[in-house]
Motif scaffolding. Structure first.
Motif, PDB file in Angstrom:
ATOM      1  N   ALA A  16       0.924  -1.171   0.068  1.00  0.00           N
ATOM      2  CA  ALA A  16       0.079  -0.106  -0.008  1.00  0.00           C
ATOM      3  C   ALA A  16       0.970   1.184   0.081  1.00  0.00           C
ATOM      4  CB  ALA A  16      -0.953   0.000   1.247  1.00  0.00           C
ATOM      5  N   VAL A  17       2.068   1.294   0.862  1.00  0.00           N
ATOM      6  CA  VAL A  17       2.948   2.249   0.625  1.00  0.00           C
ATOM      7  C   VAL A  17       3.523   2.605  -0.514  1.00  0.00           C
ATOM      8  CG1 VAL A  17       4.926   3.002   1.670  1.00  0.00           C
ATOM      9  CG2 VAL A  17       3.245   2.358   3.431  1.00  0.00           C
ATOM     10  N   ALA A  18       4.037   1.461  -1.106  1.00  0.00           N
ATOM     11  CA  ALA A  18       4.683   1.610  -2.400  1.00  0.00           C
ATOM     12  C   ALA A  18       3.439   2.121  -3.579  1.00  0.00           C
ATOM     13  CB  ALA A  18       5.007   0.294  -2.939  1.00  0.00           C
ATOM     14  N   ILE A  19       2.389   1.667  -3.541  1.00  0.00           N
ATOM     15  CA  ILE A  19       1.210   2.307  -4.299  1.00  0.00           C
ATOM     16  C   ILE A  19       1.030   3.468  -4.199  1.00  0.00           C
ATOM     17  CG2 ILE A  19      -1.158   2.157  -5.103  1.00  0.00           C
ATOM     18  CD1 ILE A  19      -0.903  -0.951  -4.517  1.00  0.00           C
ATOM     19  N   VAL A  20       1.002   4.082  -2.904  1.00  0.00           N
ATOM     20  CA  VAL A  20       0.592   5.769  -2.606  1.00  0.00           C
ATOM     21  C   VAL A  20       1.950   6.314  -2.941  1.00  0.00           C
ATOM     22  CG1 VAL A  20       0.793   7.132  -0.580  1.00  0.00           C
ATOM     23  CG2 VAL A  20      -0.844   5.071  -0.528  1.00  0.00           C
ATOM     24  N   PHE A  21       3.227   5.901  -2.937  1.00  0.00           N
ATOM     25  CA  PHE A  21       4.319   6.603  -3.114  1.00  0.00           C
ATOM     26  C   PHE A  21       4.398   6.848  -4.896  1.00  0.00           C
ATOM     27  CE2 PHE A  21       8.751   6.847  -4.757  1.00  0.00           C
ATOM     28  CZ  PHE A  21       9.032   8.003  -4.123  1.00  0.00           C
ATOM     29  N   ILE A  22       4.033   5.645  -5.541  1.00  0.00           N
ATOM     30  CA  ILE A  22       3.841   5.931  -6.927  1.00  0.00           C
ATOM     31  C   ILE A  22       2.983   6.938  -7.577  1.00  0.00           C
ATOM     32  CG2 ILE A  22       3.204   4.385  -9.110  1.00  0.00           C
ATOM     33  CD1 ILE A  22       4.707   2.098  -7.701  1.00  0.00           C
TER      34      ILE A  22
END
Length: 86
Positions: A16-22
């Motif tokens: 979820a953090v990676a998706i938010v960052f992207i």
């Protein structure tokens, strides 16, 4: 603390953090670079290397901060113990 990220819920949180960052990085970089082009009527071909570095630094700073803010609800959802302790 790091062992919590090895659990199933911890891995979901990291995804979820990676998706938010992207999402945040693409939005912030688009707004930042296009904003400079429009504000100063200066196409990217005319930019100096220092301008790219400065704008890239701003994109990195804002992306990290907005990712922290945007991923905090996911931390509460995924990382809070489910057995009623807190």
């Amino acid at each position: 603390m790091l062992k919590i990220f090895k659990t199933r819920e911890g891995k979901k949180f990291l995804i979820a953090v990676a998706i938010v960052f992207i999402i945040v990085f693409s939005a912030v970089s688009s707004v930042t670079f296009e904003g400079v082009e429009e504000q100063y009527n200066m196409p990217m071909e005319q930019w100096s290397a220092s301008l790219f570095i400065i704008q890239g630094a701003w994109v990195a700073i804002y992306s990290i901060m907005f990712t922290i803010i945007g991923s905090s609800p996911f931390a509460f959802y995924f990382l809070v113990p489910k057995d009623g302790r807190g």
